[in-house]
Design a protein around this motif. Structure first.
Motif, mmCIF file in Angstrom:
data_model
loop_
_atom_site.group_PDB
_atom_site.id
_atom_site.type_symbol
_atom_site.label_atom_id
_atom_site.label_comp_id
_atom_site.label_asym_id
_atom_site.label_seq_id
_atom_site.Cartn_x
_atom_site.Cartn_y
_atom_site.Cartn_z
ATOM 1 N N SER A 1 0.693 -1.174 0.051
ATOM 2 C CA SER A 1 0.502 0.103 -0.388
ATOM 3 C C SER A 1 0.264 0.944 -0.181
ATOM 4 O O SER A 1 0.397 1.921 -0.485
ATOM 5 N N TRP A 2 2.296 0.874 0.368
ATOM 6 C CA TRP A 2 2.782 2.762 0.428
ATOM 7 C C TRP A 2 3.624 2.443 -0.926
ATOM 8 O O TRP A 2 4.328 3.486 -0.986
ATOM 9 N N LEU A 3 2.957 1.784 -2.494
ATOM 10 C CA LEU A 3 3.747 1.704 -3.379
ATOM 11 C C LEU A 3 2.512 2.422 -4.150
ATOM 12 O O LEU A 3 2.322 2.621 -5.207
ATOM 13 N N SER A 4 1.294 2.954 -3.384
ATOM 14 C CA SER A 4 0.021 2.232 -4.059
ATOM 15 C C SER A 4 0.008 3.904 -4.512
ATOM 16 O O SER A 4 -0.967 4.035 -5.690
ATOM 17 N N THR A 5 1.152 4.965 -4.790
ATOM 18 C CA THR A 5 0.936 6.074 -5.729
ATOM 19 C C THR A 5 1.299 5.666 -6.929
ATOM 20 O O THR A 5 0.818 6.559 -8.132
ATOM 21 N N HIS A 6 2.021 4.223 -7.623
ATOM 22 C CA HIS A 6 1.834 3.920 -8.418
ATOM 23 C C HIS A 6 0.648 3.873 -9.984
ATOM 24 O O HIS A 6 -0.262 4.195 -9.481
ATOM 25 N N PRO A 7 0.913 4.739 -11.049
ATOM 26 C CA PRO A 7 0.108 4.560 -11.984
ATOM 27 C C PRO A 7 -0.722 3.602 -12.029
ATOM 28 O O PRO A 7 -0.388 2.566 -12.402
ATOM 29 N N ASP A 8 -2.135 2.915 -13.409
ATOM 30 C CA ASP A 8 -2.261 1.922 -13.199
ATOM 31 C C ASP A 8 -1.272 1.231 -13.939
ATOM 32 O O ASP A 8 -1.121 1.756 -15.269
ATOM 33 N N PRO A 9 -1.364 0.098 -14.049
ATOM 34 C CA PRO A 9 -0.431 -0.588 -14.566
ATOM 35 C C PRO A 9 -0.962 -1.339 -16.602
ATOM 36 O O PRO A 9 -0.554 -0.884 -17.047
ATOM 37 N N GLY A 10 -1.629 -0.907 -16.347
ATOM 38 C CA GLY A 10 -2.615 -0.740 -17.802
ATOM 39 C C GLY A 10 -2.015 0.642 -19.042
ATOM 40 O O GLY A 10 -1.843 0.640 -19.553
ATOM 41 N N GLU A 11 -2.458 1.581 -17.506
ATOM 42 C CA GLU A 11 -2.038 2.720 -18.583
ATOM 43 C C GLU A 11 -0.542 3.115 -19.122
ATOM 44 O O GLU A 11 -0.207 3.681 -19.285
ATOM 45 N N ARG A 12 0.200 2.282 -17.896
ATOM 46 C CA ARG A 12 1.610 2.466 -18.171
ATOM 47 C C ARG A 12 2.619 1.627 -19.118
ATOM 48 O O ARG A 12 3.288 1.540 -20.360
ATOM 49 N N VAL A 13 1.128 0.093 -19.912
ATOM 50 C CA VAL A 13 1.428 -0.015 -20.817
ATOM 51 C C VAL A 13 1.292 0.640 -22.552
ATOM 52 O O VAL A 13 2.329 0.824 -23.151
ATOM 53 N N GLU A 14 0.049 1.724 -22.146
ATOM 54 C CA GLU A 14 -0.526 1.667 -22.872
ATOM 55 C C GLU A 14 1.193 2.822 -23.429
ATOM 56 O O GLU A 14 1.035 3.736 -24.469
ATOM 57 N N ARG A 15 1.661 3.856 -21.929
ATOM 58 C CA ARG A 15 2.367 4.745 -22.486
ATOM 59 C C ARG A 15 3.817 4.164 -23.268
ATOM 60 O O ARG A 15 4.434 5.005 -24.107
ATOM 61 N N THR A 16 3.659 3.371 -22.122
ATOM 62 C CA THR A 16 5.113 2.870 -22.753
ATOM 63 C C THR A 16 5.421 2.044 -24.256
ATOM 64 O O THR A 16 6.783 2.504 -25.007
ATOM 65 N N ARG A 17 3.785 1.696 -24.687
ATOM 66 C CA ARG A 17 4.549 1.357 -26.446
ATOM 67 C C ARG A 17 4.148 3.001 -26.834
ATOM 68 O O ARG A 17 5.015 2.087 -28.253
ATOM 69 N N ALA A 18 3.254 3.799 -26.508
ATOM 70 C CA ALA A 18 3.574 5.336 -27.482
ATOM 71 C C ALA A 18 4.556 5.450 -27.345
ATOM 72 O O ALA A 18 5.322 5.899 -28.754
ATOM 73 N N ARG A 19 5.818 5.458 -26.455
ATOM 74 C CA ARG A 19 6.965 5.648 -26.162
ATOM 75 C C ARG A 19 8.096 5.313 -27.007
ATOM 76 O O ARG A 19 8.921 5.864 -28.163
ATOM 77 N N ALA A 20 8.060 3.587 -27.270
ATOM 78 C CA ALA A 20 8.473 2.859 -28.233
ATOM 79 C C ALA A 20 8.400 2.686 -29.399
ATOM 80 O O ALA A 20 8.992 3.527 -30.178
ATOM 81 N N ALA A 21 7.352 3.641 -29.667
ATOM 82 C CA ALA A 21 6.760 4.101 -31.614
ATOM 83 C C ALA A 21 7.569 4.461 -31.779
ATOM 84 O O ALA A 21 7.902 4.770 -33.006
ATOM 85 N N GLN A 22 8.167 5.802 -30.906
ATOM 86 C CA GLN A 22 8.690 6.934 -31.402
ATOM 87 C C GLN A 22 9.983 7.063 -31.557
ATOM 88 O O GLN A 22 11.019 7.583 -31.651
ATOM 89 N N ILE A 23 10.535 5.424 -31.624
ATOM 90 C CA ILE A 23 12.487 5.190 -31.201
ATOM 91 C C ILE A 23 12.874 5.298 -32.750
ATOM 92 O O ILE A 23 11.884 4.771 -33.942
ATOM 93 N N THR A 24 13.672 6.707 -32.553
ATOM 94 C CA THR A 24 13.894 6.285 -34.104
ATOM 95 C C THR A 24 15.564 5.669 -34.711
ATOM 96 O O THR A 24 15.930 5.533 -35.841
ATOM 97 N N GLN A 25 16.170 5.404 -34.112
ATOM 98 C CA GLN A 25 17.622 4.298 -33.954
ATOM 99 C C GLN A 25 17.217 3.352 -34.411
ATOM 100 O O GLN A 25 16.161 2.291 -34.263
ATOM 101 N N PRO A 26 18.060 2.450 -34.900
ATOM 102 C CA PRO A 26 17.999 0.662 -35.577
ATOM 103 C C PRO A 26 17.043 0.173 -33.793
ATOM 104 O O PRO A 26 18.086 -0.721 -33.304
ATOM 105 N N LEU A 27 15.915 -0.702 -35.236
ATOM 106 C CA LEU A 27 15.387 -1.689 -33.735
ATOM 107 C C LEU A 27 16.832 -2.786 -33.920
ATOM 108 O O LEU A 27 16.799 -3.413 -32.621
ATOM 109 N N ASP A 28 16.798 -3.496 -34.543
ATOM 110 C CA ASP A 28 17.837 -4.576 -34.675
ATOM 111 C C ASP A 28 18.834 -4.668 -34.358
ATOM 112 O O ASP A 28 19.706 -5.546 -33.924
ATOM 113 N N ALA A 29 19.540 -3.183 -33.463
ATOM 114 C CA ALA A 29 20.527 -2.964 -32.804
ATOM 115 C C ALA A 29 20.261 -3.012 -31.190
ATOM 116 O O ALA A 29 21.488 -3.120 -30.569
#
Length: 491
Positions: free
Chosen positions: A237-265
């Motif tokens: 409970s003392w870490l209950s300030t974390h955002p909802d995991p579902g929200e964090r999944v979507e935000r992480t995927r949105a950030r990853a979609a903006q990566i410009t460097q080669p993904l295979d590296a």
């Protein structure tokens, strides 16, 4: 807001009751500092030296109370990954440390000034080094962005304001205590903002080390699944300030979609990670004590005792605690040191507020002991109880049972029976009890979690979670390294 803008703007943004108190304003302005991550000016009433000292003290308490996983190779592995991230951060010269704590609950946390901890329970949910680097980067970001300093400073500033308000305004004085107690709720939104910022900055740290940050969303997805399976939050409970995991999944995927460097590296280092997971304790560790029905066994310390029937119990690193079904009585076993039972009893019964009965020398299953009834003032009520100190195996153990005045008599016999059940553990099977452990292996044919479960100590749903597949019947392709759980031998 105090640290941004001109002095006049600052005054205008301050609460009315503080605008004409130059001492408060001067103190807050003097404490303004630039955040090393964001570059913003913000309140910092804690110096870096104080921040480090707080973190070091807290880290020592974590190690003493929870304990570390006894695996030097694993500890060095996590430390190496963490240091590589931290030394490329905005605060590379902090005394960073990265350790795995012996806790089956999935969690990770950062202390001020550099100590970072991850639980073995969270490691078990991961599949590769990129996921671990993402989590460590997140925790590093809490430290580099001075999130704990920000929270402490806000609380101190609010308390400073309340002090001055209490001196100059009777209206504020009467509500001062209430407002102080509500500070944590008032700043809950800042905690969530800090978590989002740590996600963003940690993502950047991991990417800078060439880790495949697209794996980061898998960690949040795992936490979501754990929470749904347990019907509760997967973090304390003392870490209950974390955002909802579902929200964090979507935000992480949105950030990853903006990566410009080669993904295979980008790298995941799956094989190296899975090698370190092979043999890691999974779930509760019976070597640290376990329950079988209403009996508690401790193989390492070689003792056992029985709890009253129907009482709910929990084993923690500090104590074994049991509560009656009606929640009107408690029983607790703790370590009282290495002194004599007489000295331990004298110290306990001489505490302020305790009225002791006549201590009695006795022998419990061949173990020398001393016991006494007592009464104690606890908050707004008087409790009655019995305490016993037993000398066994070079340690002195304290067993204390108590209940509110008027209810203890009904619990007396059960508590005395529990104390009287403390005995040496001699059963060979109980002494040899080993924990479940993760075993990693590369599949030669496609396999489902349901098939893996046939030779595992956990069910197919758990194996699906540990291997990040959708269901117990989802095929896992040949050539992939998977985790299963087996009854343990040593690592």
């Amino acid at each position: 807001a105090v640290c941004s803008g001109t002095p006049l703007a600052i005054v205008n943004r301050m609460p009315t009751r503080l605008r004409f108190r130059p001492v408060v304003l001067a103190a807050l302005l003097a404490a303004c500092a630039t955040n090393p991550v964001t570059g913003r000016r913000e309140l910092a009433l804690v110096s870096e030296q104080q921040e480090i000292a707080m973190g070091q003290q807290g880290a020592a308490e974590v190690v003493a109370s929870i304990g570390l996983v006894d695996d030097p190779a694993l500890q060095q592995y996590v430390e190496r990954i963490g240091l590589a991230l931290a030394r490329r951060s905005e605060r590379p010269n902090l005394p960073w440390s990265f350790r795995v704590v012996d806790d089956p609950v999935p969690n990770a946390f950062a202390l001020p000034g550099g100590p970072i901890f991850v639980t073995r329970g969270l490691l078990a949910l991961m599949q590769n080094e990129a996921e671990l680097a993402s989590v460590l980067g997140h925790e590093i970001a809490h430290v580099t962005a001075r999130h704990s300093v920000r929270q402490i400073s806000r609380q101190q500033a609010a308390q400073l304001g309340l002090v001055f308000g209490a001196v100059f305004s009777p209206q504020v004085a009467q509500y001062g205590e209430l407002l102080g107690q509500g500070l944590q709720l008032a700043f809950l939104k800042y905690g969530r903002d800090d978590e989002r910022e740590a996600d963003d900055v940690g993502f950047r740290y991991a990417l800078a080390q060439n880790y495949d940050v697209r794996e980061m969303d898998d960690v949040f997805e795992q936490l979501r699944r754990v929470g749904e399976a347990s019907g509760a939050s997967p973090v304390p409970s003392w870490l209950s300030t974390h955002p909802d995991p579902g929200e964090r999944v979507e935000r992480t995927r949105a950030r990853a979609a903006q990566i410009t460097q080669p993904l295979d590296a980008l790298r995941t280092n799956t094989d190296a990670f899975m090698e370190r997971m092979n043999g890691l304790v999974y779930g509760e560790n019976p070597r640290q004590g376990y329950f079988d029905g209403n009996r508690f066994f401790h193989p390492e310390l070689r003792f056992q005792f029985a709890l009253p029937a129907g009482w709910r119990a929990q084993n923690t690193p500090q104590a074994v605690i049991a509560m009656s079904a009606e929640q009107d009585a408690m029983l607790q076993l703790t370590l009282a040191g290495r002194g004599s039972p007489e000295d331990a009893a004298r110290q306990f019964l001489s505490q302020q507020g305790i009225r002791a009965g006549q201590p009695t020398q006795l022998t419990v299953n061949g173990i020398p002991a001393i016991a006494s009834y007592f009464e104690a003032q606890q908050q707004q009520q008087i409790v009655q109880g019995m305490v016993a100190f037993l000398s066994y195996g070079g340690n002195t153990y304290q067993l204390v049972g108590y209940a509110p005045q008027g209810r203890f008599q009904a619990r007396d016999a059960a508590i005395r029976a529990s104390i009287g059940s403390f005995a040496p553990l001699t059963d060979a099977a109980a002494l040899a009890r080993q924990p479940d452990r993760l075993r990693s292996m590369r599949l030669t044919t496609a396999t489902t979690p349901a098939q893996l479960a046939r030779q595992s100590t956990v069910n197919a749903a758990t194996l699906a979670l540990l291997n990040q597949v959708d269901s117990e019947n989802t095929p896992i392709p040949a050539g992939r390294t998977v985790k299963t759980v087996v009854r343990g031998s040593t690592r």
